[in-house]
Design a protein around this motif. Structure first.
Motif, PDB file in Angstrom:
ATOM      1  N   PRO A 248       0.812  -1.227   0.000  1.00 50.13           N
ATOM      2  CA  PRO A 248       0.000   0.000   0.000  1.00 50.13           C
ATOM      3  C   PRO A 248       0.841   1.271   0.000  1.00 50.13           C
ATOM      4  CG  PRO A 248      -0.297  -1.269   2.029  1.00 50.13           C
ATOM      5  CD  PRO A 248       0.465  -2.125   1.079  1.00 50.13           C
ATOM      6  N   VAL A 249       2.079   1.191   0.495  1.00 48.19           N
ATOM      7  CA  VAL A 249       2.925   2.400   0.526  1.00 48.19           C
ATOM      8  C   VAL A 249       3.099   2.947  -0.880  1.00 48.19           C
ATOM      9  CG1 VAL A 249       5.203   3.327   1.072  1.00 48.19           C
ATOM     10  CG2 VAL A 249       4.170   1.628   2.574  1.00 48.19           C
ATOM     11  N   PHE A 250       3.419   2.058  -1.815  1.00 51.93           N
ATOM     12  CA  PHE A 250       3.663   2.539  -3.175  1.00 51.93           C
ATOM     13  C   PHE A 250       2.373   2.952  -3.873  1.00 51.93           C
ATOM     14  CE2 PHE A 250       7.421  -0.061  -2.256  1.00 51.93           C
ATOM     15  CZ  PHE A 250       8.361   0.951  -2.359  1.00 51.93           C
TER      16      PHE A 250
ATOM     17  N   ILE B 246       0.451   4.650   5.580  1.00 55.67           N
ATOM     18  CA  ILE B 246      -0.235   5.814   5.018  1.00 55.67           C
ATOM     19  C   ILE B 246       0.695   7.026   5.033  1.00 55.67           C
ATOM     20  CG2 ILE B 246      -2.129   7.440   5.388  1.00 55.67           C
ATOM     21  CD1 ILE B 246      -3.751   5.084   6.514  1.00 55.67           C
ATOM     22  N   VAL B 247       1.343   7.261   6.181  1.00 60.16           N
ATOM     23  CA  VAL B 247       2.238   8.419   6.306  1.00 60.16           C
ATOM     24  C   VAL B 247       3.412   8.286   5.329  1.00 60.16           C
ATOM     25  CG1 VAL B 247       3.880   9.552   7.844  1.00 60.16           C
ATOM     26  CG2 VAL B 247       1.600   8.991   8.668  1.00 60.16           C
ATOM     27  N   LEU B 248       4.008   7.100   5.289  1.00 53.15           N
ATOM     28  CA  LEU B 248       5.144   6.894   4.386  1.00 53.15           C
ATOM     29  C   LEU B 248       4.728   7.082   2.932  1.00 53.15           C
ATOM     30  CD1 LEU B 248       7.221   3.903   5.764  1.00 53.15           C
ATOM     31  CD2 LEU B 248       7.874   6.304   5.574  1.00 53.15           C
ATOM     32  N   GLY B 249       3.566   6.560   2.583  1.00 52.97           N
ATOM     33  CA  GLY B 249       3.073   6.677   1.213  1.00 52.97           C
ATOM     34  C   GLY B 249       2.915   8.122   0.810  1.00 52.97           C
TER      35      GLY B 249
ATOM     36  N   GLU C 298      -9.048   3.005  -9.691  1.00 49.37           N
ATOM     37  CA  GLU C 298      -7.804   2.252  -9.836  1.00 49.37           C
ATOM     38  C   GLU C 298      -6.997   2.301  -8.542  1.00 49.37           C
ATOM     39  OE1 GLU C 298      -5.696   1.690 -13.155  1.00 49.37           O
ATOM     40  OE2 GLU C 298      -4.304   0.690 -11.786  1.00 49.37           O
ATOM     41  N   PHE C 299      -6.949   3.518  -7.967  1.00 52.23           N
ATOM     42  CA  PHE C 299      -6.241   3.661  -6.693  1.00 52.23           C
ATOM     43  C   PHE C 299      -6.932   2.868  -5.588  1.00 52.23           C
ATOM     44  CE2 PHE C 299      -6.074   6.163  -2.659  1.00 52.23           C
ATOM     45  CZ  PHE C 299      -4.820   5.734  -2.274  1.00 52.23           C
ATOM     46  N   ALA C 300      -8.261   2.982  -5.524  1.00 49.25           N
ATOM     47  CA  ALA C 300      -9.004   2.262  -4.484  1.00 49.25           C
ATOM     48  C   ALA C 300      -8.725   0.761  -4.589  1.00 49.25           C
ATOM     49  CB  ALA C 300     -10.498   2.543  -4.611  1.00 49.25           C
ATOM     50  N   ALA C 301      -8.660   0.260  -5.820  1.00 48.65           N
ATOM     51  CA  ALA C 301      -8.407  -1.171  -6.022  1.00 48.65           C
ATOM     52  C   ALA C 301      -6.995  -1.526  -5.572  1.00 48.65           C
ATOM     53  CB  ALA C 301      -8.611  -1.538  -7.485  1.00 48.65           C
ATOM     54  N   ALA C 302      -6.022  -0.697  -5.951  1.00 49.73           N
ATOM     55  CA  ALA C 302      -4.632  -0.967  -5.571  1.00 49.73           C
ATOM     56  C   ALA C 302      -4.480  -0.923  -4.048  1.00 49.73           C
ATOM     57  CB  ALA C 302      -3.707   0.064  -6.213  1.00 49.73           C
ATOM     58  N   LEU C 303      -5.137   0.053  -3.455  1.00 46.16           N
ATOM     59  CA  LEU C 303      -5.058   0.227  -2.005  1.00 46.16           C
ATOM     60  C   LEU C 303      -5.598  -1.004  -1.276  1.00 46.16           C
ATOM     61  CD1 LEU C 303      -4.351   2.415   0.091  1.00 46.16           C
ATOM     62  CD2 LEU C 303      -6.730   3.129   0.016  1.00 46.16           C
TER      63      LEU C 303
END
Lengths: 247, 313
Positions: free
Chosen positions: A3-5, A106-109, B101-106
């Motif tokens: 999730p970071v990236f 989240i913060v790192l991202g 797309e972001f929601a899916a990746a997340l």
């Protein structure tokens, strides 16, 4: 993908679709371009300034990166203010906090996304002195040390600004707070001049002192350690602050 | 891991300083169920949902999602959740595609599956035509749908929707409602609302919350079965008294109107019509009434009667 990236990519995209980022880049480039040009003109008028100890890179790099540090102090809080404050205000922070990602991620991202923008700034700042390579010999090590200094300074400003952004839901307050915080840490150097038992401590804590050395081309691991600690401290504080919000 | 109970909350409590927003709520969501969380404004619905989704740490109690404890393994538990908060968490500066797309990746949808996941979510929420538009330029109803698409893009077993129809026009409300019903085919849903017909239309079980406590908890089927039917009649030439087999009570409402209550097995309507014709009462209205969710809601949540009713229940 971690999730970071995912968050970093998303954040970088959001920064670059906003007119703010482009305005900041344009203004920055305009002012620094002016400084660059003026220094160059001055140097052309008085070539006698150059000698064995100080070459073109010292003059150009020194004044350019010295001036940019002040500009960055003014500009970076404007970029970091949105990171958490705006998302909190619009409610979109919930997307992140209810997703399977830890607060640290989240913060790192978000921070990494911001770093992408810093890289763009760095490219602009590198391009100006490097354009002189066409007509003169440059001390590339000197330029590289200056650029590293600018980059570390931006990273430190970014971390502090990000922390201020976690404290409030009003972006403007985050910007003002970030600016104030940076200025105080910056001015610790001035307190060091007063002498007294804490003067060495203040000197070590000041943001500007560590930057000055790099700007002059001196690479010291102590400065690197200072910036690393500064960044880690504020990112950690941001995570703590977000955790507090849940409780 | 197959698990029939998807959300299990026990003794959920949340205090803000001295104020208790939610007190000791127990909640269970089973596979394939739509649970309606109902309550007046400020009853603690949103607080409960924030605690279920890990956005707010409970002062007491535990939440398990698909058997995973939310407090000890938040990341693992949240993987099974889709959440649409009261305000859709959208980024107005992005297009629908970029955002989803972001929601899916997340939510950990693998890159190669992402296009298909997006397509499916957009199709379910009726967003295919606006894929490339900026979310900020869409109407409130469409933004709500984008929020909903975000909650289902990773196909979580549990979807939590906080007042999904607020601020929508009647047609949009109907669309969202049928969308939720369609979602329930594959997902379990918790839905909060203060709009009664909405809950009545889609939910299989209802939980009424008032002042942070559960005051009513029944499935819609039970609710329908337990309802004592009553009939409303009006005659032009009303008789002085009405006596019919199986009727337990008759109350005159004036103006020739009567409310008749009778045993559940007995339907007095035919007999009423026959008598009216035979005696020339001039029947002009005959209507069956069941105790609706609305009546229960009002009686449970209004004023000081709450405590009495809870004891009685």
């Amino acid at each position: 993908m971690s999730p970071v990236f995912a968050i970093a990519r998303h954040e970088a995209r959001r920064i670059f679709v906003s007119p703010l980022a482009w305005t900041v880049l344009a203004v920055l480039q305009f002012i620094l371009g002016m400084v660059f040009f003026l220094t160059l003109a001055q140097l052309a008028a008085e070539p006698g300034m150059l000698n064995e100890q100080a070459g073109v890179a010292d003059y150009i790099g020194g004044s350019l990166y010295g001036f940019s540090s002040i500009l960055l102090l003014l500009i970076i809080p404007l970029l970091t203010m949105r990171l958490f404050a705006e998302d909190r205000k619009s409610g979109s922070l919930t997307l992140l906090t209810s997703a399977p990602a830890t607060l640290t991620e989240i913060v790192l991202g978000k921070y990494l996304g911001l770093c992408v923008f810093f890289l763009a700034v760095l490219v602009l700042m590198a391009a100006m002195p490097l354009s002189l390579l066409a007509g003169t010999n440059l001390d590339l090590g000197r330029i590289a040390a200056g650029l590293l200094g600018v980059f570390l300074l931006m990273l430190a400003f970014g971390a502090a600004g990000l922390f201020m952004s976690t404290l409030t839901r009003e972006p403007v307050i985050a910007a003002v707070g970030g600016f104030g915080l940076l200025l105080v840490v910056w001015l610790l150097e001035a307190m060091a001049y007063g002498g007294g038992m804490f003067s060495e401590l203040f000197r070590q804590l000041s943001l500007i002192g560590h930057f000055e050395k790099l700007r002059r081309g001196v690479f010291d691991t102590a400065d690197l350690a200072y910036y690393t600690l500064f960044i880690v401290l504020f990112l950690w504080l941001s995570v703590q602050r977000l955790d507090l919000e849940r409780n | 891991m197959e698990n029939d109970i998807l959300i299990e909350a026990r003794g959920l409590t949340r205090r803000y300083g001295p104020n208790v927003a939610v007190e000791h709520i127990d909640l269970t969501l089973r596979r394939g169920e739509i649970l309606g969380l109902l309550g007046p404004n400020g009853a603690g619905k949103s607080t409960t949902m924030k605690m279920l989704t890990g956005n707010l740490a409970p002062s007491g109690g535990t939440v398990k999602i698909n058997g995973i404890d939310l407090a000890s393994d938040a990341k693992g538990a949240k993987q099974h959740l889709g959440y649409l908060p009261e305000q859709p968490p959208v980024h107005p500066e992005l297009t629908v595609d970029e955002y989803l797309e972001f929601a899916a990746a997340l939510h950990g949808v693998a890159k190669k599956d992402r296009a298909a996941a997006l397509q499916r979510a957009k199709q379910s929420c009726g967003l295919t035509e606006v894929s490339r538009r900026l979310i900020g330029n869409l109407s409130k109803g469409y933004q709500q749908r984008v929020g909903l698409a975000q909650a289902i893009v990773h196909r979580p077993p549990v979807i939590i929707l906080d007042e999904p129809t607020v601020g929508l026009d009647p047609i949009q409300i109907r669309e969202i409602r049928s969308l939720i019903a369609a979602l329930a085919q594959e997902h379990s849903v918790i839905l909060s609302s203060h709009i009664l017909p909405e809950i009545q239309a889609v939910c299989s079980r209802v939980l009424i919350v008032n002042r942070g406590r559960v005051v009513f908890h029944q499935s819609m089927a039970e609710l329908a079965a337990a309802a004592v039917p009553s009939y409303l009649v009006q005659f032009r030439n009303a008789p002085a008294t009405l006596e019919l087999p199986g009727v337990t009570s008759v109350s005159a409402l004036g103006d020739g109107r009567f409310r008749i209550e009778c045993e559940t097995s007995h339907d007095p309507r035919e007999a009423l019509v026959e008598r009216s014709v035979a005696n020339g009462w001039g029947l002009i209205e005959l209507r069956a009434q069941t105790r609706s969710l609305e009546e229960i809601f009002v009686s449970l949540t209004s004023g000081d009667t709450t405590d009495e009713l809870r004891k009685a229940a």
